[in-house]
Design a protein around this motif. Structure first.
Motif, PDB file in Angstrom:
ATOM      1  N   ASP A  16       6.760  38.782  26.588  1.00  0.00           N
ATOM      2  CA  ASP A  16       6.540  39.888  27.517  1.00  0.00           C
ATOM      3  C   ASP A  16       7.104  39.463  28.873  1.00  0.00           C
ATOM      4  OD1 ASP A  16       5.427  41.599  29.486  1.00  0.00           O
ATOM      5  OD2 ASP A  16       3.676  42.005  28.241  1.00  0.00           O
ATOM      6  N   ALA A  17       8.331  39.903  29.167  1.00  0.00           N
ATOM      7  CA  ALA A  17       9.011  39.467  30.392  1.00  0.00           C
ATOM      8  C   ALA A  17       8.243  39.845  31.652  1.00  0.00           C
ATOM      9  CB  ALA A  17      10.427  40.028  30.438  1.00  0.00           C
ATOM     10  N   ALA A  22       5.242  37.774  36.284  1.00  0.00           N
ATOM     11  CA  ALA A  22       4.082  37.720  37.184  1.00  0.00           C
ATOM     12  C   ALA A  22       3.454  36.331  37.152  1.00  0.00           C
ATOM     13  CB  ALA A  22       3.064  38.787  36.797  1.00  0.00           C
ATOM     14  N   PHE A  23       3.288  35.755  35.960  1.00  0.00           N
ATOM     15  CA  PHE A  23       2.675  34.434  35.817  1.00  0.00           C
ATOM     16  C   PHE A  23       3.492  33.366  36.550  1.00  0.00           C
ATOM     17  CE2 PHE A  23       2.325  30.327  33.693  1.00  0.00           C
ATOM     18  CZ  PHE A  23       0.958  30.129  33.672  1.00  0.00           C
ATOM     19  N   HIS A  24       4.785  33.271  36.253  1.00  0.00           N
ATOM     20  CA  HIS A  24       5.624  32.228  36.834  1.00  0.00           C
ATOM     21  C   HIS A  24       5.842  32.447  38.334  1.00  0.00           C
ATOM     22  CE1 HIS A  24       6.565  29.955  33.212  1.00  0.00           C
ATOM     23  NE2 HIS A  24       6.538  31.108  32.587  1.00  0.00           N
ATOM     24  N   SER A  25       5.982  33.692  38.760  1.00  0.00           N
ATOM     25  CA  SER A  25       6.119  33.975  40.198  1.00  0.00           C
ATOM     26  C   SER A  25       4.898  33.483  40.963  1.00  0.00           C
ATOM     27  CB  SER A  25       6.296  35.478  40.443  1.00  0.00           C
ATOM     28  OG  SER A  25       7.525  35.925  39.942  1.00  0.00           O
ATOM     29  N   ASP A  26       3.709  33.770  40.426  1.00  0.00           N
ATOM     30  CA  ASP A  26       2.471  33.346  41.077  1.00  0.00           C
ATOM     31  C   ASP A  26       2.304  31.835  41.019  1.00  0.00           C
ATOM     32  OD1 ASP A  26      -0.125  33.718  42.323  1.00  0.00           O
ATOM     33  OD2 ASP A  26      -1.000  33.371  40.338  1.00  0.00           O
ATOM     34  N   LEU A  27       2.531  31.255  39.847  1.00  0.00           N
ATOM     35  CA  LEU A  27       2.319  29.819  39.670  1.00  0.00           C
ATOM     36  C   LEU A  27       3.232  28.998  40.572  1.00  0.00           C
ATOM     37  CD1 LEU A  27       0.419  28.191  37.781  1.00  0.00           C
ATOM     38  CD2 LEU A  27       2.415  27.789  36.354  1.00  0.00           C
ATOM     39  N   VAL A  35      15.446  41.591  38.181  1.00  0.00           N
ATOM     40  CA  VAL A  35      14.517  41.829  37.078  1.00  0.00           C
ATOM     41  C   VAL A  35      15.144  42.846  36.137  1.00  0.00           C
ATOM     42  CG1 VAL A  35      12.229  42.696  36.446  1.00  0.00           C
ATOM     43  CG2 VAL A  35      12.502  41.343  38.533  1.00  0.00           C
ATOM     44  N   THR A  36      15.232  42.472  34.856  1.00  0.00           N
ATOM     45  CA  THR A  36      15.659  43.409  33.825  1.00  0.00           C
ATOM     46  C   THR A  36      14.544  43.436  32.782  1.00  0.00           C
ATOM     47  OG1 THR A  36      16.767  41.865  32.312  1.00  0.00           O
ATOM     48  CG2 THR A  36      18.057  42.660  34.208  1.00  0.00           C
ATOM     49  N   PRO A  37      14.587  44.361  31.840  1.00  0.00           N
ATOM     50  CA  PRO A  37      13.500  44.425  30.851  1.00  0.00           C
ATOM     51  C   PRO A  37      13.339  43.168  29.983  1.00  0.00           C
ATOM     52  CG  PRO A  37      14.733  46.465  30.861  1.00  0.00           C
ATOM     53  CD  PRO A  37      15.500  45.503  31.732  1.00  0.00           C
ATOM     54  N   ARG A  38      14.423  42.385  29.786  1.00  0.00           N
ATOM     55  CA  ARG A  38      14.315  41.234  28.889  1.00  0.00           C
ATOM     56  C   ARG A  38      14.794  39.922  29.483  1.00  0.00           C
ATOM     57  NH1 ARG A  38      17.170  42.059  23.667  1.00  0.00           N
ATOM     58  NH2 ARG A  38      18.826  42.804  25.005  1.00  0.00           N
ATOM     59  N   TRP A  53      13.398  34.889  29.232  1.00  0.00           N
ATOM     60  CA  TRP A  53      14.233  35.666  28.318  1.00  0.00           C
ATOM     61  C   TRP A  53      13.428  36.072  27.093  1.00  0.00           C
ATOM     62  CZ3 TRP A  53      18.020  38.647  27.242  1.00  0.00           C
ATOM     63  CH2 TRP A  53      18.685  38.647  26.024  1.00  0.00           C
ATOM     64  N   SER A  54      13.283  37.370  26.896  1.00  0.00           N
ATOM     65  CA  SER A  54      12.573  37.824  25.703  1.00  0.00           C
ATOM     66  C   SER A  54      13.538  38.034  24.546  1.00  0.00           C
ATOM     67  CB  SER A  54      11.779  39.101  25.988  1.00  0.00           C
ATOM     68  OG  SER A  54      12.644  40.174  26.287  1.00  0.00           O
TER      69      SER A  54
END
Length: 124
Positions: A16-17, A22-27, A35-38, A53-54
């Motif tokens: 889930d990109a 959100a997780f990596h940006s915050d961490l 930002v693209t969908p995948r 990369w999804s």
């Protein structure tokens, strides 16, 4: 101009990109280049990209084994590693290995929502 001779793109497979961004940006306290969908790249140094990369989501699921780690080397004393562990735990990071001493120094490992491992260790 010659082509780069060292790797300059590091891909981390995610399911889930948007959630992983959100997780990596915050961490890591960083924003993506785009930002693209995948595919979501972050420039971590000039000319060096860390990307989520999804890909083909039908081929990658939560049970897909992870065979690498993302690494963050911190300068300073061992207590800086313990302090970051406390901060990331407060953000909800899943602890895989709590802080401990290894042959290379103080370290810990957390996992992102897809099980990708993130190791924090001292600067070599």
């Amino acid at each position: 101009m010659s082509a780069p001779s060292a790797p300059n793109l590091f891909l981390v497979y995610v399911t889930d990109a948007e959630r992983s961004t959100a997780f990596h940006s915050d961490l890591f306290g960083m924003k993506p280049i785009m930002v693209t969908p995948r595919y979501v790249p972050f420039e971590v140094a000039p000319g060096v990209v860390f990307a989520l990369w999804s890909g083909k989501t039908d081929r990658l699921g939560p049970r897909t084994p992870r065979t690498s780690e993302i690494g963050l080397m911190l300068p300073g004393p061992a207590s800086a590693i313990d302090d970051l562990h406390t901060a990331w735990t407060a953000k909800g990071a899943t602890v895989v290995e709590p802080p401990h001493d290894e042959v290379f120094g103080r370290t810990f490992v957390v996992a992102d929502p897809d099980g990708n491992l993130i190791r924090v260790a001292p600067v070599d």
